[in-house]
Design a protein around this motif. Structure first.
Motif, mmCIF file in Angstrom:
data_model
loop_
_atom_site.group_PDB
_atom_site.id
_atom_site.type_symbol
_atom_site.label_atom_id
_atom_site.label_comp_id
_atom_site.label_asym_id
_atom_site.label_seq_id
_atom_site.Cartn_x
_atom_site.Cartn_y
_atom_site.Cartn_z
ATOM 1 N N GLN A 180 0.831 -1.207 0.000
ATOM 2 C CA GLN A 180 0.000 0.000 0.000
ATOM 3 C C GLN A 180 0.864 1.255 0.000
ATOM 4 O O GLN A 180 0.549 2.247 -0.670
ATOM 5 N N CYS A 181 1.965 1.206 0.732
ATOM 6 C CA CYS A 181 2.881 2.347 0.772
ATOM 7 C C CYS A 181 3.386 2.684 -0.626
ATOM 8 O O CYS A 181 3.316 3.839 -1.066
ATOM 9 N N TYR A 182 3.882 1.681 -1.336
ATOM 10 C CA TYR A 182 4.464 1.948 -2.651
ATOM 11 C C TYR A 182 3.395 2.196 -3.712
ATOM 12 O O TYR A 182 3.659 2.858 -4.716
ATOM 13 N N ARG A 183 2.208 1.696 -3.464
ATOM 14 C CA ARG A 183 1.089 2.055 -4.344
ATOM 15 C C ARG A 183 0.792 3.547 -4.215
ATOM 16 O O ARG A 183 0.563 4.236 -5.211
ATOM 17 N N ASN A 184 0.800 4.046 -2.992
ATOM 18 C CA ASN A 184 0.554 5.472 -2.767
ATOM 19 C C ASN A 184 1.660 6.328 -3.381
ATOM 20 O O ASN A 184 1.396 7.402 -3.936
ATOM 21 N N VAL A 185 2.895 5.858 -3.273
ATOM 22 C CA VAL A 185 4.015 6.596 -3.864
ATOM 23 C C VAL A 185 3.840 6.679 -5.381
ATOM 24 O O VAL A 185 4.005 7.744 -5.985
ATOM 25 N N ALA A 186 3.499 5.554 -5.998
ATOM 26 C CA ALA A 186 3.306 5.541 -7.453
ATOM 27 C C ALA A 186 2.182 6.481 -7.865
ATOM 28 O O ALA A 186 2.267 7.151 -8.901
ATOM 29 N N ALA A 187 1.133 6.542 -7.045
ATOM 30 C CA ALA A 187 0.001 7.421 -7.360
ATOM 31 C C ALA A 187 0.418 8.890 -7.334
ATOM 32 O O ALA A 187 -0.094 9.706 -8.118
ATOM 33 N N LEU A 188 1.344 9.237 -6.453
ATOM 34 C CA LEU A 188 1.832 10.617 -6.392
ATOM 35 C C LEU A 188 2.465 11.047 -7.716
ATOM 36 O O LEU A 188 2.413 12.219 -8.092
ATOM 37 N N LEU A 189 3.049 10.087 -8.411
ATOM 38 C CA LEU A 189 3.814 10.383 -9.627
ATOM 39 C C LEU A 189 3.041 10.081 -10.901
ATOM 40 O O LEU A 189 3.551 10.300 -12.003
ATOM 41 N N ALA A 190 1.815 9.586 -10.764
ATOM 42 C CA ALA A 190 1.075 9.095 -11.928
ATOM 43 C C ALA A 190 0.734 10.203 -12.920
ATOM 44 O O ALA A 190 0.899 10.033 -14.132
ATOM 45 N N GLY A 191 0.245 11.338 -12.428
ATOM 46 C CA GLY A 191 -0.178 12.413 -13.321
ATOM 47 C C GLY A 191 0.932 12.929 -14.216
ATOM 48 O O GLY A 191 0.786 12.973 -15.451
ATOM 49 N N PRO A 192 2.072 13.314 -13.639
ATOM 50 C CA PRO A 192 3.179 13.793 -14.477
ATOM 51 C C PRO A 192 3.681 12.743 -15.465
ATOM 52 O O PRO A 192 4.032 13.065 -16.596
ATOM 53 N N ARG A 193 3.739 11.480 -15.050
ATOM 54 C CA ARG A 193 4.189 10.432 -15.967
ATOM 55 C C ARG A 193 3.161 10.222 -17.080
ATOM 56 O O ARG A 193 3.513 10.061 -18.248
ATOM 57 N N GLU A 194 1.889 10.244 -16.731
ATOM 58 C CA GLU A 194 0.826 10.053 -17.717
ATOM 59 C C GLU A 194 0.871 11.132 -18.793
ATOM 60 O O GLU A 194 0.598 10.865 -19.969
ATOM 61 N N ALA A 195 1.228 12.344 -18.400
ATOM 62 C CA ALA A 195 1.297 13.439 -19.367
ATOM 63 C C ALA A 195 2.281 13.120 -20.484
ATOM 64 O O ALA A 195 2.032 13.411 -21.662
ATOM 65 N N THR A 196 3.399 12.504 -20.128
ATOM 66 C CA THR A 196 4.385 12.112 -21.134
ATOM 67 C C THR A 196 3.874 10.942 -21.969
ATOM 68 O O THR A 196 4.052 10.907 -23.192
ATOM 69 N N ALA A 197 3.226 9.986 -21.317
ATOM 70 C CA ALA A 197 2.728 8.800 -22.022
ATOM 71 C C ALA A 197 1.705 9.171 -23.091
ATOM 72 O O ALA A 197 1.642 8.531 -24.153
ATOM 73 N N LEU A 198 0.908 10.194 -22.846
ATOM 74 C CA LEU A 198 -0.106 10.583 -23.825
ATOM 75 C C LEU A 198 0.521 11.208 -25.069
ATOM 76 O O LEU A 198 0.025 11.018 -26.187
ATOM 77 N N ILE A 199 1.606 11.932 -24.888
ATOM 78 C CA ILE A 199 2.329 12.461 -26.054
ATOM 79 C C ILE A 199 2.905 11.303 -26.863
ATOM 80 O O ILE A 199 2.845 11.294 -28.101
ATOM 81 N N GLU A 200 3.436 10.316 -26.167
ATOM 82 C CA GLU A 200 3.964 9.129 -26.846
ATOM 83 C C GLU A 200 2.856 8.393 -27.599
ATOM 84 O O GLU A 200 3.095 7.812 -28.669
ATOM 85 N N THR A 201 1.642 8.426 -27.063
ATOM 86 C CA THR A 201 0.512 7.781 -27.730
ATOM 87 C C THR A 201 0.189 8.473 -29.053
ATOM 88 O O THR A 201 -0.062 7.811 -30.072
ATOM 89 N N ILE A 202 0.200 9.790 -29.044
ATOM 90 C CA ILE A 202 -0.022 10.543 -30.286
ATOM 91 C C ILE A 202 1.052 10.190 -31.312
ATOM 92 O O ILE A 202 0.761 9.978 -32.503
#
Length: 314
Positions: free
Chosen positions: A71-93
């Protein structure tokens, strides 16, 4: 050292070692993310996924520790999800443009890509990212201090049962997610399938010396499935933005081509992912892991070879 359990050594020590290595690397990537968020965040989240896969594998051996740390590391990953997702969406385009060069040749995806780049910039340059990295770093540092409290059974038969149960639970999750993705086809169903496939792939690495059948081809197939499911997930996320009322990707005239290409790509990915997953997870999880348990008991019970010093002293 490697991301692989050595059956010649006590299970507790091996899991502590691997967990410390993965979280230590996650901390290094977090430091990198302060200046290069595109690279650092992605690599950090990969290490966190590896750590969580390890915790799932040995969960039945120390349920309290594994539940808390997962649960601890799940929460840590969630903290970083938005910024990482922003890059992934550009890669999707960019993937869509590469997959459909004729359709996108006149720049029909450019306006959307520009908006996604601006969105990425806002997420990466704001104070929020620095705060997220700081919180993630503190959580990982605290987690490192708790690793020594992990206590797993080291007797061969009990250790083998722990590993087999962890592998079996993940295979069951994959089979259940596959059934739902095939029957309902919701985005969450494919996301659950992706998570289970990724975890299973990491379990294959961890159990490389214990898995009862050759794993090289299976690991390659699981990794390929995970990549395709990841691409499908990114399309689902992009579609949610496309259909949002506030039109974050732009007006309909800017997103018309995107919607068309996404539909074609999504249809193809759904079909291939279901077919590949059926090949990998169609067998009974219980049957597969019975063989693992038997082999693990034998291998874990084998005595560790003496080191050169001991051998020469004898």
């Amino acid at each position: 050292m490697s991301f692989r359990i050595d059956p010649r050594l006590p299970l507790t020590g091996e899991v502590r070692r691997i967990l410390a290595e993965e979280i230590g690397k996650a901390l290094l990537h977090l430091d990198t993310a302060r200046s290069r968020p595109e690279q650092g965040l992605h690599k950090c989240r990969k290490r966190l996924k590896s750590a969580r896969a390890l915790l799932r594998l040995v969960h039945s051996g120390d349920e309290t520790f594994c539940t808390t740390e997962n649960q601890c590391y799940r929460n840590v990953a969630a903290l970083l999800a938005g910024p990482r997702e922003a890059t992934a969406l550009i890669e999707t385009i960019d993937r869509l443009a590469a997959a459909f060069p004729k359709e996108s040749a006149d720049g029909g995806l450019d306006a959307v890509r520009d908006r996604l780049i601006a969105r990425q910039h806002d997420l990466h340059e704001g104070a929020g990212l620095e705060a997220a990295i700081g919180a993630a770093t503190a959580a990982c540092q605290d987690g490192m201090k708790r690793i020594e409290s992990l206590d797993l059974p080291d007797q061969p038969e009990q250790a083998a049962d722990v590993l087999a149960e962890g592998a079996r639970v993940t295979l069951r999750r994959a089979r259940k997610a596959l059934d739902k993705a095939d029957s309902r086809g919701e985005a969450d169903d494919f996301h659950d399938l992706r998570k289970a496939a990724k975890t299973h792939g990491m379990h294959l690495s961890l159990l490389g010396r214990l898995w009862p059948t050759p794993i090289k081809a299976r690991r390659k197939a699981v990794d390929a499935l995970g990549e395709r499911l990841g691409e499908l997930h990114d399309l689902f996320v992009l579609r949610a933005l496309l259909e949002a009322d506030d039109e974050p990707l732009g007006p309909p005239e800017d997103t018309k081509l995107l919607g068309k290409l996404m539909k074609r790509s999504e249809k193809s990915l759904r079909k291939s992912c279901l077919a590949e997953a059926a090949e990998l997870f169609g067998d009974s999880p219980k049957h597969s892991t019975k063989k693992l348990a038997r082999k693990a008991r034998d291998d874990l019970a084998s005595p560790a070879p003496r080191d050169e010093t001991s051998a020469s002293a004898g």
